[in-house]
Structure formats: C-alpha cells, structure tokens
Design an enzyme around this catalytic site. Structure first.
Site, PDB file in Angstrom:
ATOM      1  N   GLU A   1       0.817  -1.209   0.000  1.00  0.00           N
ATOM      2  CA  GLU A   1       0.000   0.000   0.000  1.00  0.00           C
ATOM      3  C   GLU A   1       0.857   1.268   0.000  1.00  0.00           C
ATOM      4  OE1 GLU A   1      -4.170  -1.224   1.871  1.00  0.00           O
ATOM      5  OE2 GLU A   1      -2.680  -0.908   3.432  1.00  0.00           O
TER       6      GLU A   1
ATOM      7  N   CYS B   1       3.479   8.563   1.163  1.00  0.00           N
ATOM      8  CA  CYS B   1       4.035   7.608   2.133  1.00  0.00           C
ATOM      9  C   CYS B   1       4.277   6.285   1.414  1.00  0.00           C
ATOM     10  CB  CYS B   1       3.051   7.445   3.283  1.00  0.00           C
ATOM     11  SG  CYS B   1       3.583   6.232   4.489  1.00  0.00           S
TER      12      CYS B   1
ATOM     13  N   CYS C   1       6.690  -7.291   6.930  1.00  0.00           N
ATOM     14  CA  CYS C   1       7.836  -6.780   7.695  1.00  0.00           C
ATOM     15  C   CYS C   1       8.403  -7.936   8.504  1.00  0.00           C
ATOM     16  CB  CYS C   1       7.353  -5.664   8.637  1.00  0.00           C
ATOM     17  SG  CYS C   1       8.689  -4.767   9.446  1.00  0.00           S
TER      18      CYS C   1
ATOM     19  N   CYS D   1       6.607  -5.352  15.781  1.00  0.00           N
ATOM     20  CA  CYS D   1       6.234  -4.364  16.788  1.00  0.00           C
ATOM     21  C   CYS D   1       4.779  -4.628  17.159  1.00  0.00           C
ATOM     22  CB  CYS D   1       6.412  -2.957  16.223  1.00  0.00           C
ATOM     23  SG  CYS D   1       8.084  -2.692  15.608  1.00  0.00           S
TER      24      CYS D   1
ATOM     25  N   CYS E   1       1.689  -2.606  15.753  1.00  0.00           N
ATOM     26  CA  CYS E   1       1.651  -2.295  14.315  1.00  0.00           C
ATOM     27  C   CYS E   1       0.942  -3.389  13.514  1.00  0.00           C
ATOM     28  CB  CYS E   1       3.076  -2.115  13.816  1.00  0.00           C
ATOM     29  SG  CYS E   1       3.162  -1.832  12.042  1.00  0.00           S
TER      30      CYS E   1
ATOM     31  N   CYS F   1      -1.056   5.698  10.258  1.00  0.00           N
ATOM     32  CA  CYS F   1       0.190   5.044  10.663  1.00  0.00           C
ATOM     33  C   CYS F   1      -0.090   3.692  11.283  1.00  0.00           C
ATOM     34  CB  CYS F   1       0.891   5.851  11.746  1.00  0.00           C
ATOM     35  SG  CYS F   1       1.422   7.433  11.222  1.00  0.00           S
TER      36      CYS F   1
HETATM   37  N1  SAH Z   1       9.125   0.346   9.735  1.00  0.00           N
HETATM   38  C1  SAH Z   1       9.435   1.711   9.857  1.00  0.00           C
HETATM   39  C2  SAH Z   1       8.574   2.558   8.967  1.00  0.00           C
HETATM   40  C3  SAH Z   1       7.090   2.560   9.342  1.00  0.00           C
HETATM   41  S1  SAH Z   1       6.730   4.182   9.823  1.00  0.00           S
HETATM   42  C4  SAH Z   1       9.347   2.138  11.286  1.00  0.00           C
HETATM   43  O1  SAH Z   1       8.829   1.373  12.079  1.00  0.00           O
HETATM   44  O2  SAH Z   1       9.830   3.212  11.608  1.00  0.00           O
HETATM   45  C5  SAH Z   1       5.199   4.087  10.547  1.00  0.00           C
HETATM   46  C6  SAH Z   1       5.167   4.728  11.931  1.00  0.00           C
HETATM   47  O3  SAH Z   1       3.912   4.410  12.520  1.00  0.00           O
HETATM   48  C7  SAH Z   1       6.226   4.148  12.839  1.00  0.00           C
HETATM   49  O4  SAH Z   1       6.688   5.120  13.740  1.00  0.00           O
HETATM   50  C8  SAH Z   1       5.433   3.100  13.569  1.00  0.00           C
HETATM   51  O5  SAH Z   1       6.054   2.722  14.761  1.00  0.00           O
HETATM   52  C9  SAH Z   1       4.138   3.794  13.770  1.00  0.00           C
HETATM   53  N2  SAH Z   1       3.028   2.885  14.067  1.00  0.00           N
HETATM   54  C10 SAH Z   1       2.978   1.561  13.857  1.00  0.00           C
HETATM   55  N3  SAH Z   1       1.782   1.076  14.264  1.00  0.00           N
HETATM   56  C11 SAH Z   1       1.070   2.123  14.713  1.00  0.00           C
HETATM   57  C12 SAH Z   1      -0.258   2.272  15.226  1.00  0.00           C
HETATM   58  N4  SAH Z   1      -1.073   1.238  15.320  1.00  0.00           N
HETATM   59  N5  SAH Z   1      -0.671   3.501  15.580  1.00  0.00           N
HETATM   60  C13 SAH Z   1       0.146   4.570  15.436  1.00  0.00           C
HETATM   61  N6  SAH Z   1       1.387   4.497  14.944  1.00  0.00           N
HETATM   62  C14 SAH Z   1       1.860   3.290  14.593  1.00  0.00           C
HETATM   63 FE1  SF4 Z   2       7.700  -3.133  10.827  1.00  0.00          FE
HETATM   64 FE2  SF4 Z   2       5.519  -1.931  11.768  1.00  0.00          FE
HETATM   65 FE3  SF4 Z   2       7.632  -2.271  13.353  1.00  0.00          FE
HETATM   66 FE4  SF4 Z   2       7.744  -0.492  11.342  1.00  0.00          FE
HETATM   67  S1  SF4 Z   2       6.403  -0.384  13.130  1.00  0.00           S
HETATM   68  S2  SF4 Z   2       9.315  -1.998  11.903  1.00  0.00           S
HETATM   69  S3  SF4 Z   2       6.491  -1.549   9.794  1.00  0.00           S
HETATM   70  S4  SF4 Z   2       6.390  -3.920  12.466  1.00  0.00           S
END
Ligand code: SAH
Ligand code: SF4
Length: 387
Positions: free
Chosen positions: A101, A116, A123, A127, A130, A353
């Site tokens: 996406e 974006c 991935c 996390c 996420c 995000c």
């Molecule tokens: N993988 C990279 C790029 C993704 S950026 C990274 O983790 O940095 C997307 C941002 O959204 C990251 O800061 C991630 O931690 C945050 N994010 C992930 N899940 C989220 C959620 N459910 N609500 C708000 N932010 C979230």
């Molecule tokens: Fe991967 Fe989501 Fe963690 Fe970013 S925030 S590193 S996309 S699992």
C-alpha cells in the site's frame, strides 16, 4: 538487482528503477551513447511518459528499438480509496502478484502533501502495536517498485511534467509505509536517489524523511549516502518496555540507538531528528515517561511526533486519553521541544500510521527462513520475535 527490476512478464527489461549508471550501461549495451540515457531519464522521470512512441525527441527507429527490448512498467492500481479527510490510499499489485500500500497525505490546506511509501511486502519485525507487523515478511520491494509507488501517485494527481517545487501537491516523501527501510537499504537508496534527482522527479532530500525502527548498523550509511531526514520509531524510554513492544530493541538497545542518533550525519538544529512516539494507554504515556524521554535525547537536535495509537482489528492496545497525550506533549514543549500530536489521517480507509497491510502471503515455516529469503544476514537481522 532483483529479477523483477530487470524483467516483467513480457521478458523485456523495465527501465524504471535503474540508476543513471545502470541506464547508461543498458544504452551502451545496445550501442547507444550516454546522451540517450539522459534523454530517456527526462522522459521517464520529468515527463512521466510510459510509451516510447510518445517520446517525440527520439526518432521513430530508435523508439522501435527501445520498445523491442524495454518497457516502462508501473505497479497496477488494484484499489484506490479516498478518505473523508482527503487522505488517499492505493493498493498496488506488482508483476509477481504481491501487493503493498501507498498513501498520499495532503496538508490541511491541501496544497502540499506527502507520499508515504512502502519498502517491503510485510515486515520481518513484529512491533506489537503495528498492523503491518502481523503480516510476515513476504519479500523486499525492488527499486522499481519503490519508485513506482511515487510515479503512480503522480499519475493520479496529474503532476507531469515535474511541476516547480513551489506548486506541486506531491511535495514530500515519507518512507513510513509497510516494512523496515533499513533492512532493504540498497533498493531504497537506488529508489530515493531517483526521486531526488533534479533532472527528473526532483524532490529534495530535505523533503524526504525515512523512518526506522532502529536498525543501528545502517543508520550512518543512510545519512552519508542519502542525507535524508531521519525519523526514529522510539515509542518507549526504557529497554524493559521497548523490548516488550519492539523486539528489535533486544538486538539494538536504547543506548546504542541513541549513540547512532548522535552520530547521524547531517543532523543539526536546522535538521532535527524526529522521534516518533505512539501513545499507548498505560504502557508508555506517563509524565515520568515524558521526563525520561527528555533525559534520553538530551543534547540531540530533536523534535517529537506524538502519534495517538491507531487501532486495528485484534490490536492488543488502546490509545491513551486525549488529556494524557496533551500532558505528555506539554512536558516536552515546556522543555523547548516541538512535540505536536499527530492528527490521525485516513483512519476510515485504514491508511493511518501502522494500519497498512496487504493480503500477500508466502508459505513458509519460520522467521529465520524469512530473513534468509530476504537476504538479510544474521548479524544485521532482527532477533526472532518473542512468542
Ligand atoms: N518500519 C518503519 C517505517 C514505518 S513508519 C518504522 O517502524 O519506523 C510508521 C510509523 O507508525 C512508525 O513510527 C510506527 O512505529 C508507527 N506505528 C505503527 N503502528 C502504529 C499504530 N497502530 N498507531 C500509530 N502508529 C503506529
Ligand atoms: Fe515493521 Fe511496523 Fe515495526 Fe515499522 S512499526 S518496523 S512496519 S512492524
């Protein structure tokens, strides 16, 4: 270079995603001079042309020669959704059927905005907050597929030829979509260099921000080779909490991450590092956490981005209360830092995000195999996720 960059279903080579040097080498291989690469570059990335027959500065004979060997291939738009707040999300399908996406987030005034971009299908990291993290890694995206996302967005907004920087709506790029960009650095670097090239797409490195979960060994290269703005997904101020919500912290704990931030080339008061902090109710959102955060980043040119947690089906967390988030932000701002609370955009189309995910899957047994398949060496790879 991955196979998909070189060929598509027709067996011809895709010109999108080749670096300038690679494009010159292609032209040399068919007996053409370097100026031909320059000419093509302009058509591909300044004019956005996909049909050799419409590249009018190229002779008909040459157009035919190119069309026999090459294609200008974009990912296919499978779904195109626009949110009530005008955020737009595309589900893109690549030549092998995998999907990822891409999102366009306009500013409030809708005159500017950020594209974006995703860097992986799924991935390797997990996390806990996420949605992408629930989709195991299928594969890295190629340079063509990464730059292709930006091209699709420009197609959708008709921003060809490349508009002047002062009037373009697709003014910024955030590498904040699906996947961990620093686990696919070579392809991300090739793609971003194409995006930055002044003779083509021309988005300045100052308008590009790359977000990482903290792949410490790759951060210096990112700064040296690309010089883009850096964002760190920090989300916790102690190793104990960060280990729990971001398993990569077990591999690169906070002290190492902060040291890499201090050493990030190009960080200065004019170009601060952004620390992203997702607000999780009762997990990381206390006043004591905010004060610890200030201690952690002391001396760094830093700003914050507080992200209210965006829910997704089955998510194990709740978003902190508005009052708690404001109090957290006030502590950071009172200490002199910028700490805006990010307004959630595109939640109704799952474009906010951490909400991105595609249905692409790969049949496989373990994350160890995932990493091997992605060509991620063990010393660079994340720890296997805690059960
Ligand atoms: N993988 C990279 C790029 C993704 S950026 C990274 O983790 O940095 C997307 C941002 O959204 C990251 O800061 C991630 O931690 C945050 N994010 C992930 N899940 C989220 C959620 N459910 N609500 C708000 N932010 C979230
Ligand atoms: Fe991967 Fe989501 Fe963690 Fe970013 S925030 S590193 S996309 S699992």
């Amino acid at each position: 270079m991955t196979e998909d960059t070189r060929t598509n279903l027709t067996g011809r080579t895709n010109l999108i995603g080749l670096s300038r040097t690679e494009l010159e080498a292609e032209m040399a291989a068919i007996g053409e001079k370097p100026f031909r690469a320059k000419q093509l570059w302009h058509w591909l990335y300044n004019r956005g042309e996909t049909d050799f027959a419409r590249m009018t500065s190229i002779s008909k004979i040459m157009q035919g020669k190119l069309a026999e060997r090459y294609v200008v291939y974009r990912p296919v738009v499978e779904r195109d959704l626009v949110s009530a707040d005008t955020t737009r999300k595309w589900l893109l399908k690549f030549a092998d059927g995998n999907e990822a996406e891409t999102v366009y987030i306009p500013d409030e005034d809708e005159e500017r905005g950020a594209v974006c971009i995703s860097t992986q299908v799924g991935c390797t990291l997990t996390c806990r907050f996420c949605h992408t993290g629930t989709q195991l890694l299928v594969r890295n995206l190629s340079a063509a597929e990464i730059v292709g996302q930006f091209l699709v967005a420009r197609d959708a907004y008709g921003e060809w030829p490349t508009p002047d920087d002062s009037v373009r709506r697709l003014s910024n790029v955030v590498v904040m979509g699906m996947g961990e960009p620093l686990y696919n650095f070579d392809n991300v670097a090739t793609a971003l260099k194409i995006v930055m090239d002044g003779d083509g797409i021309g988005v300045s490195k100052r308008r590009i921000t790359l977000s990482t979960s903290g792949v410490v060994p790759m951060m210096a290269r990112c700064g040296e080779e690309l010089g883009v703005n850096l964002a760190i997904s920090l989300h916790a101020v102690t190793d104990e909490v960060r280990d729990r919500i971001m398993p990569i912290n077990k591999k690169y704990p906070l002290a190492e991450l902060m040291a890499a931030c201090r050493a990030y080339p190009g960080a200065s008061n004019a170009r601060r590092i952004t620390f992203e902090y997702v607000m999780l109710k009762g997990v990381n959102d206390s006043a004591a956490d905010a004060r610890q955060l200030l201690r952690l980043i002391k001396g760094l040119p830093a700003k914050f981005n507080l992200i209210p947690f965006n829910p997704w089906p089955g998510a194990p967390y709740d978003c902190s209360d508005a009052k708690t988030i404001r109090a957290f932000s006030d502590i950071l701002q009172d200490a002199g830092y910028s700490a805006p609370i990010r307004k959630s955009r595109g939640q109704d189309i799952m474009a906010a995000c951490g909400q991105l995910r595609s249905d692409s899957q790969r049949v496989r047994c373990s994350r160890q195999q995932d990493r091997l398949a992605a060509g991620i060496a063990d010393d660079h790879g994340p720890q296997p996720a805690a059960p």
